[in-house]
Write a protein that holds these residues in place. Structure first.
Motif, PDB file in Angstrom:
ATOM      1  N   TYR A  78      18.054  31.526  79.858  1.00  0.00           N
ATOM      2  CA  TYR A  78      18.412  30.333  78.836  1.00  0.00           C
ATOM      3  C   TYR A  78      17.547  30.014  77.844  1.00  0.00           C
ATOM      4  O   TYR A  78      17.610  29.559  76.629  1.00  0.00           O
ATOM      5  N   TRP A  82      17.768  28.437  74.160  1.00  0.00           N
ATOM      6  CA  TRP A  82      17.371  27.154  73.472  1.00  0.00           C
ATOM      7  C   TRP A  82      16.412  27.750  72.450  1.00  0.00           C
ATOM      8  O   TRP A  82      16.469  26.908  71.409  1.00  0.00           O
ATOM      9  N   THR A 195      10.309  30.280  89.493  1.00  0.00           N
ATOM     10  CA  THR A 195      10.745  28.937  89.210  1.00  0.00           C
ATOM     11  C   THR A 195      11.373  28.604  90.702  1.00  0.00           C
ATOM     12  O   THR A 195      10.737  27.312  91.218  1.00  0.00           O
ATOM     13  N   GLY A 222      21.148  32.177  88.104  1.00  0.00           N
ATOM     14  CA  GLY A 222      19.717  32.816  88.171  1.00  0.00           C
ATOM     15  C   GLY A 222      19.030  32.143  89.124  1.00  0.00           C
ATOM     16  O   GLY A 222      18.637  32.928  90.197  1.00  0.00           O
ATOM     17  N   LEU A 223      18.729  30.894  88.945  1.00  0.00           N
ATOM     18  CA  LEU A 223      17.668  30.214  89.949  1.00  0.00           C
ATOM     19  C   LEU A 223      18.333  30.096  91.219  1.00  0.00           C
ATOM     20  O   LEU A 223      17.906  30.583  91.986  1.00  0.00           O
ATOM     21  N   SER A 243      31.594  26.742  91.365  1.00  0.00           N
ATOM     22  CA  SER A 243      32.537  26.135  90.690  1.00  0.00           C
ATOM     23  C   SER A 243      33.848  27.152  90.586  1.00  0.00           C
ATOM     24  O   SER A 243      34.902  26.638  89.931  1.00  0.00           O
ATOM     25  N   LYS A 247      33.042  33.337  93.336  1.00  0.00           N
ATOM     26  CA  LYS A 247      31.735  33.185  93.305  1.00  0.00           C
ATOM     27  C   LYS A 247      31.338  33.085  95.126  1.00  0.00           C
ATOM     28  O   LYS A 247      30.209  33.265  95.385  1.00  0.00           O
ATOM     29  N   ARG A 262      32.672  22.618  93.519  1.00  0.00           N
ATOM     30  CA  ARG A 262      32.488  21.363  93.079  1.00  0.00           C
ATOM     31  C   ARG A 262      33.676  20.787  92.348  1.00  0.00           C
ATOM     32  O   ARG A 262      33.817  19.849  92.283  1.00  0.00           O
ATOM     33  N   SER A 313      25.016  16.025  85.132  1.00  0.00           N
ATOM     34  CA  SER A 313      26.466  15.757  85.639  1.00  0.00           C
ATOM     35  C   SER A 313      26.282  15.645  87.350  1.00  0.00           C
ATOM     36  O   SER A 313      27.167  15.259  87.884  1.00  0.00           O
ATOM     37  N   CYS A 331      14.122  21.018  87.773  1.00  0.00           N
ATOM     38  CA  CYS A 331      13.575  21.844  86.729  1.00  0.00           C
ATOM     39  C   CYS A 331      14.212  22.015  85.389  1.00  0.00           C
ATOM     40  O   CYS A 331      14.031  22.627  84.425  1.00  0.00           O
ATOM     41  N   ALA A 332      15.429  21.359  85.290  1.00  0.00           N
ATOM     42  CA  ALA A 332      16.218  21.282  84.146  1.00  0.00           C
ATOM     43  C   ALA A 332      17.287  20.282  84.052  1.00  0.00           C
ATOM     44  O   ALA A 332      17.620  19.724  85.061  1.00  0.00           O
ATOM     45  N   THR A 334      20.633  21.030  82.356  1.00  0.00           N
ATOM     46  CA  THR A 334      21.296  21.741  81.614  1.00  0.00           C
ATOM     47  C   THR A 334      22.635  21.080  80.992  1.00  0.00           C
ATOM     48  O   THR A 334      23.112  21.483  79.903  1.00  0.00           O
ATOM     49  N   THR A 335      23.133  20.154  81.793  1.00  0.00           N
ATOM     50  CA  THR A 335      24.337  19.453  81.225  1.00  0.00           C
ATOM     51  C   THR A 335      23.955  18.263  80.628  1.00  0.00           C
ATOM     52  O   THR A 335      25.092  17.672  80.259  1.00  0.00           O
ATOM     53  N   HIS A 357       8.261  22.976  87.022  1.00  0.00           N
ATOM     54  CA  HIS A 357       8.271  23.799  85.831  1.00  0.00           C
ATOM     55  C   HIS A 357       7.547  25.049  86.292  1.00  0.00           C
ATOM     56  O   HIS A 357       6.440  25.171  86.755  1.00  0.00           O
ATOM     57  N   PHE A 358       8.309  26.184  85.916  1.00  0.00           N
ATOM     58  CA  PHE A 358       8.018  27.406  86.204  1.00  0.00           C
ATOM     59  C   PHE A 358       7.167  27.942  87.504  1.00  0.00           C
ATOM     60  O   PHE A 358       7.342  27.025  88.503  1.00  0.00           O
ATOM     61  N   HIS A 401      28.676  34.367  81.988  1.00  0.00           N
ATOM     62  CA  HIS A 401      27.998  35.460  82.552  1.00  0.00           C
ATOM     63  C   HIS A 401      28.281  35.617  84.060  1.00  0.00           C
ATOM     64  O   HIS A 401      28.699  34.730  84.725  1.00  0.00           O
TER      65      HIS A 401
HETATM   66  N1  LIG Z   1      11.798  24.481  83.899  1.00  0.00           N
HETATM   67  C1  LIG Z   1      11.857  25.726  84.288  1.00  0.00           C
HETATM   68  O1  LIG Z   1      10.540  26.618  84.724  1.00  0.00           O
HETATM   69  C2  LIG Z   1      12.933  26.625  84.420  1.00  0.00           C
HETATM   70  C3  LIG Z   1      14.114  26.086  83.988  1.00  0.00           C
HETATM   71  N2  LIG Z   1      15.438  26.699  83.803  1.00  0.00           N
HETATM   72  C4  LIG Z   1      16.551  26.023  83.400  1.00  0.00           C
HETATM   73  O2  LIG Z   1      17.406  26.034  84.434  1.00  0.00           O
HETATM   74  C5  LIG Z   1      18.676  25.897  84.069  1.00  0.00           C
HETATM   75  C6  LIG Z   1      19.550  27.113  84.750  1.00  0.00           C
HETATM   76  O3  LIG Z   1      19.132  28.456  84.499  1.00  0.00           O
HETATM   77  P1  LIG Z   1      19.802  29.498  85.411  1.00  0.00           P
HETATM   78  O4  LIG Z   1      19.924  29.437  86.517  1.00  0.00           O
HETATM   79  O5  LIG Z   1      18.961  30.875  84.974  1.00  0.00           O
HETATM   80  O6  LIG Z   1      21.167  29.646  84.696  1.00  0.00           O
HETATM   81  P2  LIG Z   1      22.580  30.271  85.215  1.00  0.00           P
HETATM   82  O7  LIG Z   1      23.440  29.915  84.206  1.00  0.00           O
HETATM   83  O8  LIG Z   1      22.276  31.523  85.760  1.00  0.00           O
HETATM   84  O9  LIG Z   1      22.970  29.391  86.493  1.00  0.00           O
HETATM   85  C7  LIG Z   1      23.149  27.779  86.292  1.00  0.00           C
HETATM   86  C8  LIG Z   1      24.415  27.377  86.967  1.00  0.00           C
HETATM   87  O10 LIG Z   1      24.604  26.169  86.823  1.00  0.00           O
HETATM   88  C9  LIG Z   1      25.987  25.842  87.323  1.00  0.00           C
HETATM   89  N3  LIG Z   1      26.641  24.836  86.352  1.00  0.00           N
HETATM   90  C10 LIG Z   1      27.010  25.021  85.134  1.00  0.00           C
HETATM   91  N4  LIG Z   1      27.481  23.820  84.803  1.00  0.00           N
HETATM   92  C11 LIG Z   1      27.405  22.985  85.714  1.00  0.00           C
HETATM   93  C12 LIG Z   1      27.933  21.519  85.899  1.00  0.00           C
HETATM   94  N5  LIG Z   1      28.376  20.877  84.903  1.00  0.00           N
HETATM   95  N6  LIG Z   1      27.487  21.052  87.362  1.00  0.00           N
HETATM   96  C13 LIG Z   1      26.812  21.645  88.298  1.00  0.00           C
HETATM   97  N7  LIG Z   1      26.541  22.945  87.971  1.00  0.00           N
HETATM   98  C14 LIG Z   1      26.547  23.562  86.735  1.00  0.00           C
HETATM   99  C15 LIG Z   1      26.829  27.266  87.040  1.00  0.00           C
HETATM  100  O11 LIG Z   1      27.373  27.469  88.454  1.00  0.00           O
HETATM  101  P3  LIG Z   1      28.820  27.014  88.956  1.00  0.00           P
HETATM  102  O12 LIG Z   1      29.604  26.727  87.462  1.00  0.00           O
HETATM  103  O13 LIG Z   1      29.339  28.005  89.971  1.00  0.00           O
HETATM  104  O14 LIG Z   1      28.581  25.673  89.691  1.00  0.00           O
HETATM  105  C16 LIG Z   1      25.832  28.286  86.855  1.00  0.00           C
HETATM  106  O15 LIG Z   1      25.892  29.403  87.559  1.00  0.00           O
HETATM  107  C17 LIG Z   1      18.779  26.218  82.706  1.00  0.00           C
HETATM  108  O16 LIG Z   1      18.819  25.159  81.907  1.00  0.00           O
HETATM  109  C18 LIG Z   1      17.379  26.902  82.245  1.00  0.00           C
HETATM  110  O17 LIG Z   1      16.753  26.698  81.243  1.00  0.00           O
HETATM  111  C19 LIG Z   1      15.543  28.009  84.203  1.00  0.00           C
HETATM  112  C20 LIG Z   1      14.168  28.819  84.747  1.00  0.00           C
HETATM  113  C21 LIG Z   1      13.014  28.093  84.717  1.00  0.00           C
END
Ligand SMILES: NC(=O)C1=CN([C@@H]2O[C@H](COP(=O)(O)OP(=O)(O)OC[C@H]3O[C@@H](n4cnc5c(N)ncnc54)[C@H](OP(=O)(O)O)[C@@H]3O)[C@@H](O)[C@H]2O)C=CC1
Ligand SMILES: C/C=C/C(=O)SCCNC(=O)CCNC(=O)[C@H](O)C(C)(C)COP(=O)(O)OP(=O)(O)OC[C@H]1O[C@@H](n2cnc3c(N)ncnc32)[C@H](O)[C@@H]1OP(=O)(O)O
Length: 428
Positions: A78, A82, A195, A222-223, A243, A247, A262, A313, A331-332, A334-335, A357-358, A401
């Motif tokens: 990611y 970003w 991480t 990934g995580l 989701s 998977k 979910r 979310s 650690c993030a 994303t939503t 964080h990492f 992906h």
């Molecule tokens: N602070 C740190 O050190 C780090 C932070 N990160 C951050 O972590 C986040 C995730 O990274 P990564 O695992 O690589 O990403 P991926 O995209 O590989 O995995 C994220 C997963 O989140 C799920 N997701 C997506 N939307 C939602 C939602 N609305 N509600 C619940 N689950 C959801 C998806 O699975 P599904 O749709 O099946 O539920 C998806 O597979 C990113 O924001 C990244 O920047 C990553 C690594 C290190």
């Protein structure tokens, strides 16, 4: 020749040039003036397929504690998304350089070392973890380097990541490459694996114990895919969330005790105002989700830990379903970053909210050792060619992906190669 003088480095003929084409290997240890890189510029901030452009730039100059690595393959994270978008922050506001080379994961070969570097030599095959710090403060000397004011993420907060033929890193970022993996497999895992390792094992006294239960959001991601595997290695139980039914088998095959979809529940997004009808509806659904967890863990048995990263979310539910005295580790967001929760459950049930964080070198190295010992699957989902690098990030941006972690070939000419010799043979 005495046996102990054999460097183990393949000998081969190659011309000395100022710039090499992709996949062309210079003489071992010869550093050209320039290199190809996918560069972001401030005026190009936007989606990865426009923000990232192929450029010829100078090969970075080495400092005394640094190492120049010939990048064989790079991981897609990611961070690249970003950095392209310039959101939530622009990397240029941090490092102030004219261009930004993203990329916070790589496998490669040590090509040059600074004169203070003792642990690595030219020819070593390595993977790179993405934590940098100046190493000179209290946090780095007796504390936790992740709390240092100088802590920064290579390829995100520094301008010289792995989406280039060469990358310049601190010597402490290097770790031995698992030789059983291909270049692209070894490039795909370190950032998310390390991480996940710190999240699960880095926050005492809530470090994961055998028999405990962990709810893992995004379990196929990934995580998530490493969290599931690490939870298994600790003798604990993972409950994964997905989701899409496609998977489910992937997550169960990684060793999850159970998987929830979910989409079967409707309690996502910010918490409605407490004691409104909307809150009552949310609470009913959140209890239904909690009950589905009990169907896996046993009635009334809430999870010891929630592995959080979606953020806005899912956070209200995460804080509800974790047990008394348990921990939500995050650690993030994303939503979204505006996290909400019902604080009554936080204080009455004495739950811990922990940011993470990492990872520092010791944590990244412990995680890497599990990969070296073949106790973990790198879960590489897809490999892209060098020219497809921005498109791989577009897939991630669109959440299109495949389960696992993506990789991009840099100097490795094709997939499936495990040694420099194989790469050299591919030239003919
Ligand atoms: N602070 C740190 O050190 C780090 C932070 N990160 C951050 O972590 C986040 C995730 O990274 P990564 O695992 O690589 O990403 P991926 O995209 O590989 O995995 C994220 C997963 O989140 C799920 N997701 C997506 N939307 C939602 C939602 N609305 N509600 C619940 N689950 C959801 C998806 O699975 P599904 O749709 O099946 O539920 C998806 O597979 C990113 O924001 C990244 O920047 C990553 C690594 C290190
Ligand atoms: C390995 C993989 C990792 C990942 O993938 S992570 C995901 C990707 N990364 C990100 O999304 C990065 C997210 N980071 C950010 O968004 C920002 O990084 C932060 C919001 C975390 C921090 O913002 P900032 O502006 O860098 O720093 P401030 O500390 O908030 O400082 C802002 C101003 O506020 C002042 N300030 C800070 N604390 C206090 C205080 N307690 N009292 C008064 N003022 C304070 C400062 O001095 C400064 O001011 P002045 O702008 O003038 O310098």
């Amino acid at each position: 020749m005495a046996l102990d003088t054999d460097s183990g480095i393949a000998s081969y003929e190659a011309p000395e040039k100022d710039l090499y084409e992709m996949g062309e290997i210079p003489p071992m240890g010869f550093v050209p003036k320039q290199m190809y890189a996918w560069a972001i510029r401030k005026e190009r901030h936007g989606e990865p397929n426009t923000a990232m452009q192929l450029e010829v730039v100078d090969v970075p100059k080495l400092d005394s504690h640094e190492v120049l690595v010939l990048v064989m393959a790079a991981g897609v994270n990611y961070n690249g998304v970003w950095a392209s978008l310039g959101k939530p922050i622009s990397p240029f506001d941090g490092h102030g350089q004219p261009f930004h080379i993203a990329g916070s994961d790589a496998s490669g070969i040590v090509w040059a070392v600074g004169d203070k570097v003792k642990r690595w030599k030219v020819g070593d095959e390595v993977v790179i973890h993405c934590n940098q710090d100046d190493g000179d403060d209290e946090a780095c000397n007796g504390g936790d380097p992740m709390y240092s004011d100088s802590q920064r993420i290579w390829g995100y907060e520094t301008p010289d990541g792995s989406f280039a033929q060469f990358t310049n890193v601190q010597a402490q970022q290097l770790m031995p490459r698992p030789k059983h993996l291909t270049w692209e497999e070894s490039a795909c895992y370190t950032l998310t694996l390390a991480t996940a390792y710190r999240m699960l094992f880095g926050h005492e006294p809530h470090d994961l114990k055998p028999g405990q239960n962990v709810l893992v959001w995004g379990a196929s991601g990934g995580l998530g895919s490493y969290a599931i595997q690490l939870i298994n290695t600790a003798g604990a139980n993972a409950i994964g969330v997905i989701s899409d039914e496609s998977k489910r088998d992937f997550v169960m095959d990684l060793g999850a005790k159970g998987v929830l979809n979910r989409k079967d529940f409707n309690c996502w997004g910010q918490l409605p105002t407490v004691n409104t009808p909307e809150y009552a509806d949310w609470f009913k659904e959140a209890r239904k989700f909690g009950k589905a967890i009990w169907d896996i863990t046993g009635k009334g048995n809430n999870v010891d830990m929630v592995f959080e990263h979606p953020g806005e979310s899912t956070f209200p539910v995460s804080t509800f379903v974790v047990k008394k005295g348990g921990m939500v580790v995050i650690c993030a967001g994303t939503t979204g970053y505006n996290l909400t929760f019902d604080v009554r459950y936080m204080w009455m049930h004495q739950k811990r909210l922990q940011g993470s964080h990492f990872a520092h070198l010791k944590q990244a190295a412990a995680a890497n050792q599990l990969m070296v010992e073949r106790r973990l699957d790198p879960c590489m989902s897809e490999v892209f060619s060098w020219s497809e690098l921005p498109e791989a990030h577009m897939k991630m941006l669109r959440n299109e992906h495949k389960p696992g972690n993506m990789s991009v070939l840099v100097q490795a000419p094709r997939t499936g190669m495990r040694t420099l010799e194989e790469v050299l043979e591919a030239r003919s």
